[in-house]
Design an enzyme around this catalytic site. Sequence first.
Site, short mmCIF file in Angstrom:
data_model
loop_
_atom_site.label_atom_id
_atom_site.label_comp_id
_atom_site.label_asym_id
_atom_site.label_seq_id
_atom_site.Cartn_x
_atom_site.Cartn_y
_atom_site.Cartn_z
N LYS A 276 0.85 -1.20 0.00
CA LYS A 276 0.00 0.00 0.00
C LYS A 276 0.88 1.25 0.00
O LYS A 276 2.02 1.20 0.47
CB LYS A 276 -0.85 0.02 1.28
CG LYS A 276 -2.00 -0.97 1.30
CD LYS A 276 -2.81 -0.82 2.58
CE LYS A 276 -3.93 -1.84 2.65
NZ LYS A 276 -4.95 -1.69 1.59
N ARG A 350 -10.18 -11.61 2.15
CA ARG A 350 -11.01 -12.71 1.62
C ARG A 350 -10.26 -14.03 1.70
O ARG A 350 -10.89 -15.09 1.78
CB ARG A 350 -11.46 -12.36 0.19
CG ARG A 350 -10.32 -12.11 -0.77
CD ARG A 350 -10.79 -11.37 -2.02
NE ARG A 350 -10.84 -9.91 -1.82
CZ ARG A 350 -11.18 -9.04 -2.76
NH1 ARG A 350 -11.53 -9.46 -3.96
NH2 ARG A 350 -11.21 -7.75 -2.51
N1 BES Z 1 -8.14 -3.72 4.47
C1 BES Z 1 -8.24 -3.36 3.10
C2 BES Z 1 -9.52 -2.59 2.79
C3 BES Z 1 -9.50 -1.14 3.17
C4 BES Z 1 -8.80 -0.22 2.40
C5 BES Z 1 -10.23 -0.70 4.24
C6 BES Z 1 -8.81 1.11 2.75
C7 BES Z 1 -10.25 0.64 4.58
C8 BES Z 1 -9.53 1.54 3.83
C9 BES Z 1 -8.25 -4.63 2.23
O1 BES Z 1 -7.46 -5.66 2.70
C10 BES Z 1 -7.73 -4.22 0.91
O2 BES Z 1 -6.59 -3.85 0.84
N2 BES Z 1 -8.56 -4.28 -0.12
C11 BES Z 1 -8.16 -3.88 -1.42
C12 BES Z 1 -8.77 -4.83 -2.41
C13 BES Z 1 -8.24 -4.66 -3.79
C14 BES Z 1 -6.78 -5.06 -3.85
C15 BES Z 1 -9.06 -5.50 -4.73
C16 BES Z 1 -8.66 -2.46 -1.66
O3 BES Z 1 -9.77 -2.12 -1.25
O4 BES Z 1 -7.91 -1.66 -2.21
MN MN Z 2 -5.45 -5.47 2.01
#
Ligand code: BES
Ligand code: MN
Length: 494
Positions: A276, A350
Site C-alpha cells: 500500500k 477474503r
Molecule cells: N483492508 C483493506 C480494505 C480497506 C482499504 C479498508 C482502505 C479501509 C480503507 C483490504 O485488505 C484491501 O486492501 N482491499 C483492497 C482490495 C483490492 C486489492 C481488490 C482495496 O480495497 O484496495
Molecule cells: Mn489489504
Amino acid sequence: MQYFVTSNAPTTHKTECVVVAVFEQGELSASASVLNQHANGYIQTIIDRGDISGKAGQTILLQDVANITSPRILLVGCGKKEATSENDFISAITASAKLLNDLGATEATTCLAEIDVKQRSAEWKARQIVISTETALYLYSATKEIKPAKHPLQKLGFFADDNAEQLELAIARGQAVATGMNLARELGNLPGNICTPTYLANQAIEIGQRFETVTTRIIDESEMEELGMGSFLSVSRGSREPAKLITLNYNGAGDDRPVVLVGKGLTFDTGGISLKPSQGMDEMKYDMCGSASVFGTISAIAQLNLPINVVGVVPSSENLPDGDANKPGDVVTSMAGKTIEILNTDAEGRLLLCDALTYSERFNPEIVIDIATLTGAIIVALGNHATGLMANNQDLADDLLKAGNDSFDRTWQLPLWDDYQQQLDSNFADIANVGGKEAGSVTAACFLSRFTEKFTWAHLDIAGTAWVSGKAKGATGRPVPLLVQYLLNRIESK
Ligand code: BES
Ligand code: MN
Ligand code: ZN
C-alpha cells in the site's frame, strides 16, 4: 457509569443537574416549560436574550434558579421541535455528556428522553442516551497519558412516568451495547505492535473467563495446517507473528443451531508484496475491527444473558511483505479445496475469510454473518454513514436492514448478482482473488459467496464505518449496535 430511574418530577427531584431540551425558535420541551413556570419565566427570559438558538448540541448552564430544587439546569439544543432527527438527538446527548463530565457535579438527571425523535419509543431514546453518553465519555489511554476529569460524571438518572420497568431494561441493553462498543474501540485503537493475533486470542480467552456461558478455543498454525487452511496460512506466512483462528462459543439456548459471526482480524495490513502507499497506512491497524465487533457483540449478549446461541469465528493474522510472503500469481488451495490465484496480495481479507467461512460449516449454523473491513471501494460507494451489506438470502438482508434502522447503525444493500461472478475467472486457478476495478465491493463479496453455498449468509463491509479518520481519528465500535439489535430482533420474532 451508573444509571437510575426516578418517578419524581423534574421540579422537585433532588439532583445536581437537571438536563432539559430547548428547540430552535426559542421553543421549550415539556419539562423545560414546567421548570420555566416554577421559575416564573426565567428560562424563557434567558432564551429570549438569544444566548442559545436551540440548534442541536448547543448548551447553556443555569445556576441556582429560584424555586427549583436542583442547583443547576442544563439547557440543551435539540434542533427543530417538530423534526428532531436521530442525529440531532445524538448531538444533544454527546454535548451534554461532555459538559456534565467537566462540571463539579458527578450526578445528573436527564429529561431528554421525553422529546419527539422521529416516532422513536421512550425505550429507544433511553437506550440511545446510554450508548451516546458512554461513547462520548470513552477515552483512549493505553499508550498515552490523559488528564482525567476532576469530577467525572458517575450517575445519570431518567424520569419515568409509568414505564420504569421498560426504562430499566432499555438502560441495561444500552449499557451492554456500549460496553461491547468500547471494547471494540479499544482493540481497534491499540497499535499493531501491541494488538497482535496473539493479543486478540488472549482477549478472547479473557471474555471466556468473564462469562460462564462463553467458551473460547484458539487454533494455532499447525492445527490450521491439518485442517487444510492453505489460503489463510498463505497470508500469515509473510509475518513473524503466529496466526490464530479464534472461536468464541456463547451458549444461551441449549442446542439450538447458532448464528455464526465471522470477523476479519488483520492486526495490520500493509498490502504485502502489493504494498500500500505510505500515506495513511497507520490506519490499517484498524483492519481487525470486524473481529473486534465480534468480541464486542458476544460480550454484550453474554452480559444480557440472551436466549440464543452465537459462535464467533475470528481468523487473525498480519499481512506483510517478506521473503516468504505471497507473490502476485501464486496459487494456493483453500480448506474447501478450491484453488485461488492471488493476483493482488492486498486482497488478503477474503483469503482469511474463505477458510474461516468453510470452518463455520462445522457449527451447523442457522445463519452466518461475516464482518470485515474488506474494501476501500465501499467507502467510495457509501462513505462513512452506512455499512455495506450483501447476502445470498433476501430475508436475511431484510432483517439486517431493519436491525440497522432500529439501532440507527445502518446498512445499505448492494447486489450480489451472478453477473459479477465472471470478474473472478482465472486461467490458472478455480478463482482469482480480485475482480478488476469495477464494483470492487461486490466482487469481494462474490469471492466469499463461493465459500458460503452451504448456508444462509450475509456479508457486512465495515471499511467505511468501523473508524473515523482525521482529527478525531478513532474506532467507532460499529457495527456492535447493529449486530446486537439483529440478535434481539431474532429472539423477539421467534
Ligand atoms: N483492508 C483493506 C480494505 C480497506 C482499504 C479498508 C482502505 C479501509 C480503507 C483490504 O485488505 C484491501 O486492501 N482491499 C483492497 C482490495 C483490492 C486489492 C481488490 C482495496 O480495497 O484496495
Ligand atoms: Mn489489504
Ligand atoms: Zn485488509
